[in-house]
Design a protein around this motif. Sequence first.
Motif, PDB file in Angstrom:
ATOM      1  N   PRO A   1     -14.429  25.914  57.130  1.00  0.00           N
ATOM      2  CA  PRO A   1     -15.528  25.561  58.034  1.00  0.00           C
ATOM      3  C   PRO A   1     -16.857  25.391  57.312  1.00  0.00           C
ATOM      4  CG  PRO A   1     -15.035  27.890  58.224  1.00  0.00           C
ATOM      5  CD  PRO A   1     -13.998  27.308  57.314  1.00  0.00           C
ATOM      6  N   ARG A   2     -17.625  24.394  57.745  1.00  0.00           N
ATOM      7  CA  ARG A   2     -18.878  24.071  57.064  1.00  0.00           C
ATOM      8  C   ARG A   2     -19.938  25.146  57.254  1.00  0.00           C
ATOM      9  NH1 ARG A   2     -19.808  17.593  58.269  1.00  0.00           N
ATOM     10  NH2 ARG A   2     -17.951  16.843  57.166  1.00  0.00           N
ATOM     11  N   TRP A   3     -20.136  25.572  58.494  1.00  0.00           N
ATOM     12  CA  TRP A   3     -21.284  26.423  58.792  1.00  0.00           C
ATOM     13  C   TRP A   3     -21.034  27.883  58.453  1.00  0.00           C
ATOM     14  CZ3 TRP A   3     -25.547  23.847  59.271  1.00  0.00           C
ATOM     15  CH2 TRP A   3     -25.487  22.510  59.738  1.00  0.00           C
ATOM     16  N   SER A   4     -19.915  28.432  58.874  1.00  0.00           N
ATOM     17  CA  SER A   4     -19.702  29.857  58.616  1.00  0.00           C
ATOM     18  C   SER A   4     -19.508  30.153  57.139  1.00  0.00           C
ATOM     19  CB  SER A   4     -18.521  30.387  59.439  1.00  0.00           C
ATOM     20  OG  SER A   4     -17.414  29.528  59.380  1.00  0.00           O
ATOM     21  N   THR A   5     -18.986  29.187  56.371  1.00  0.00           N
ATOM     22  CA  THR A   5     -18.844  29.402  54.935  1.00  0.00           C
ATOM     23  C   THR A   5     -20.204  29.527  54.251  1.00  0.00           C
ATOM     24  OG1 THR A   5     -16.752  28.188  54.916  1.00  0.00           O
ATOM     25  CG2 THR A   5     -17.824  28.501  52.807  1.00  0.00           C
ATOM     26  N   LEU A   6     -21.225  28.849  54.800  1.00  0.00           N
ATOM     27  CA  LEU A   6     -22.567  28.950  54.229  1.00  0.00           C
ATOM     28  C   LEU A   6     -23.053  30.395  54.157  1.00  0.00           C
ATOM     29  CD1 LEU A   6     -24.539  26.019  55.920  1.00  0.00           C
ATOM     30  CD2 LEU A   6     -23.706  26.128  53.563  1.00  0.00           C
ATOM     31  N   PHE A   7     -22.698  31.193  55.164  1.00  0.00           N
ATOM     32  CA  PHE A   7     -23.175  32.563  55.213  1.00  0.00           C
ATOM     33  C   PHE A   7     -22.578  33.411  54.094  1.00  0.00           C
ATOM     34  CE2 PHE A   7     -24.317  30.877  59.250  1.00  0.00           C
ATOM     35  CZ  PHE A   7     -25.464  31.558  59.617  1.00  0.00           C
ATOM     36  N   THR A   8     -21.361  33.091  53.673  1.00  0.00           N
ATOM     37  CA  THR A   8     -20.764  33.842  52.563  1.00  0.00           C
ATOM     38  C   THR A   8     -21.409  33.442  51.242  1.00  0.00           C
ATOM     39  OG1 THR A   8     -18.972  32.257  52.014  1.00  0.00           O
ATOM     40  CG2 THR A   8     -18.584  33.802  53.826  1.00  0.00           C
ATOM     41  N   ILE A   9     -21.860  32.207  51.140  1.00  0.00           N
ATOM     42  CA  ILE A   9     -22.524  31.740  49.917  1.00  0.00           C
ATOM     43  C   ILE A   9     -23.913  32.365  49.800  1.00  0.00           C
ATOM     44  CG2 ILE A   9     -23.405  29.708  48.708  1.00  0.00           C
ATOM     45  CD1 ILE A   9     -21.201  28.082  50.143  1.00  0.00           C
ATOM     46  N   ALA A  10     -24.609  32.434  50.933  1.00  0.00           N
ATOM     47  CA  ALA A  10     -25.960  33.003  50.952  1.00  0.00           C
ATOM     48  C   ALA A  10     -25.954  34.534  51.041  1.00  0.00           C
ATOM     49  CB  ALA A  10     -26.743  32.425  52.128  1.00  0.00           C
ATOM     50  N   LYS A  11     -24.759  35.098  51.279  1.00  0.00           N
ATOM     51  CA  LYS A  11     -24.617  36.551  51.452  1.00  0.00           C
ATOM     52  C   LYS A  11     -25.471  37.057  52.608  1.00  0.00           C
ATOM     53  CE  LYS A  11     -23.269  37.568  46.690  1.00  0.00           C
ATOM     54  NZ  LYS A  11     -23.521  38.408  45.489  1.00  0.00           N
ATOM     55  N   ILE A  12     -25.389  36.330  53.727  1.00  0.00           N
ATOM     56  CA  ILE A  12     -26.081  36.704  54.957  1.00  0.00           C
ATOM     57  C   ILE A  12     -25.027  37.032  56.013  1.00  0.00           C
ATOM     58  CG2 ILE A  12     -27.565  35.880  56.833  1.00  0.00           C
ATOM     59  CD1 ILE A  12     -28.973  34.119  54.783  1.00  0.00           C
ATOM     60  N   PRO A  13     -25.099  38.187  56.646  1.00  0.00           N
ATOM     61  CA  PRO A  13     -24.090  38.547  57.648  1.00  0.00           C
ATOM     62  C   PRO A  13     -24.080  37.573  58.826  1.00  0.00           C
ATOM     63  CG  PRO A  13     -25.355  40.462  56.975  1.00  0.00           C
ATOM     64  CD  PRO A  13     -26.066  39.265  56.419  1.00  0.00           C
ATOM     65  N   LEU A  14     -22.896  37.204  59.252  1.00  0.00           N
ATOM     66  CA  LEU A  14     -22.745  36.381  60.452  1.00  0.00           C
ATOM     67  C   LEU A  14     -22.725  37.317  61.647  1.00  0.00           C
ATOM     68  CD1 LEU A  14     -22.301  33.433  61.288  1.00  0.00           C
ATOM     69  CD2 LEU A  14     -19.849  33.824  61.103  1.00  0.00           C
ATOM     70  N   ARG A  15     -23.632  37.080  62.607  1.00  0.00           N
ATOM     71  CA  ARG A  15     -23.801  37.978  63.743  1.00  0.00           C
ATOM     72  C   ARG A  15     -23.622  37.224  65.056  1.00  0.00           C
ATOM     73  NH1 ARG A  15     -28.650  38.405  64.014  1.00  0.00           N
ATOM     74  NH2 ARG A  15     -29.434  37.256  62.212  1.00  0.00           N
ATOM     75  N   PRO A  16     -23.308  37.903  66.146  1.00  0.00           N
ATOM     76  CA  PRO A  16     -23.185  37.229  67.447  1.00  0.00           C
ATOM     77  C   PRO A  16     -24.557  36.859  68.000  1.00  0.00           C
ATOM     78  CG  PRO A  16     -22.858  39.583  67.718  1.00  0.00           C
ATOM     79  CD  PRO A  16     -22.958  39.339  66.238  1.00  0.00           C
ATOM     80  N   VAL A  17     -24.884  35.577  67.982  1.00  0.00           N
ATOM     81  CA  VAL A  17     -26.202  35.143  68.444  1.00  0.00           C
ATOM     82  C   VAL A  17     -26.123  34.302  69.718  1.00  0.00           C
ATOM     83  CG1 VAL A  17     -27.189  35.224  66.128  1.00  0.00           C
ATOM     84  CG2 VAL A  17     -26.190  33.088  66.949  1.00  0.00           C
ATOM     85  N   VAL A  18     -24.943  33.794  70.041  1.00  0.00           N
ATOM     86  CA  VAL A  18     -24.735  33.064  71.292  1.00  0.00           C
ATOM     87  C   VAL A  18     -23.530  33.672  71.996  1.00  0.00           C
ATOM     88  CG1 VAL A  18     -25.776  30.895  70.547  1.00  0.00           C
ATOM     89  CG2 VAL A  18     -23.365  31.305  70.071  1.00  0.00           C
ATOM     90  N   ILE A  19     -23.318  33.282  73.237  1.00  0.00           N
ATOM     91  CA  ILE A  19     -22.265  33.938  74.014  1.00  0.00           C
ATOM     92  C   ILE A  19     -20.880  33.725  73.411  1.00  0.00           C
ATOM     93  CG2 ILE A  19     -23.588  33.949  76.148  1.00  0.00           C
ATOM     94  CD1 ILE A  19     -22.040  31.502  77.062  1.00  0.00           C
ATOM     95  N   GLN A  20     -20.652  32.592  72.753  1.00  0.00           N
ATOM     96  CA  GLN A  20     -19.360  32.385  72.104  1.00  0.00           C
ATOM     97  C   GLN A  20     -19.137  33.408  70.993  1.00  0.00           C
ATOM     98  OE1 GLN A  20     -21.555  30.002  72.734  1.00  0.00           O
ATOM     99  NE2 GLN A  20     -20.531  28.307  73.795  1.00  0.00           N
ATOM    100  N   GLY A  21     -20.223  33.804  70.354  1.00  0.00           N
ATOM    101  CA  GLY A  21     -20.117  34.782  69.285  1.00  0.00           C
ATOM    102  C   GLY A  21     -19.781  36.180  69.772  1.00  0.00           C
ATOM    103  N   ALA A  22     -19.967  36.428  71.049  1.00  0.00           N
ATOM    104  CA  ALA A  22     -19.715  37.758  71.595  1.00  0.00           C
ATOM    105  C   ALA A  22     -18.252  38.156  71.512  1.00  0.00           C
ATOM    106  CB  ALA A  22     -20.193  37.817  73.050  1.00  0.00           C
ATOM    107  N   VAL A  23     -17.357  37.179  71.451  1.00  0.00           N
ATOM    108  CA  VAL A  23     -15.922  37.482  71.463  1.00  0.00           C
ATOM    109  C   VAL A  23     -15.337  37.572  70.057  1.00  0.00           C
ATOM    110  CG1 VAL A  23     -15.690  36.313  73.680  1.00  0.00           C
ATOM    111  CG2 VAL A  23     -15.168  35.065  71.577  1.00  0.00           C
TER     112      VAL A  23
END
Length: 226
Positions: free
Chosen positions: A100-122
């Motif tokens: 995946p394009r977007w979520s892989t960016l967070f591993t490169i930047a070493k930034i935690p992926l967090r639930p920020v929208v309702i889809q992320g809640a699950v």
Amino acid sequence: MSRTPTQTLKEQLAVSIRMMEQANHIDFNGHMSTRVPETDFILINSAPASRSTITADDVIMIDLQGNVIEGDGRPPNELLIHTEIYKRRKDIQTIAHTHPRWSTLFTIAKIPLRPVVIQGAVLGEIPVFPKSQSISEQEIADELAEKLAGHHIILLKAHGAVVTGASIVETFVRSVFLEENAYRQYMASQMAYAHSLGDEDIQMTKSVIWRPNNLQKVWDYHYSKL
């Protein structure tokens, strides 16, 4: 002639992979598998098959040692992702290895992926596997499967993701929600700090979103775009 349950699963798996490719979750690589019910076999896309045009004929059946039981072709090089997770997790029926394009960016930047929208809640807690190489050796696959324990998603540093679920539909939708949340978190961070959902919002939202009719709605939307 009526379709067998296995043939139906092959067709659904092929459709899911085509939708994954169209949604930019996978490209010329990436793979997806599902268990054959009441057996120790799994269905998985053949490595040479184009992810954008794959059909049920490109789906092969293998055992948990990677031996081809049915179909033409060979399994993906990273088939150990699938076999080692299935051996450990009886609750998991389907596995997708995505890029995946977007979520892989967070591993490169070493930034935690967090639930920020309702889809992320699950999505639950999402661990990151610290090794970025191909998961094609037994030792690395074992480490990955152990780190996934208790989770349905794990990000692979500078590589991709492994997304799992109780069905093909559930796994596909989880991948969609992962990318949607990552995209929104990234875009919000360009404006200001991207705030997470509160615990109460997460609990209330999870019970509403993760219902079969809502999962099917996401599937049907992407299917209509094929």
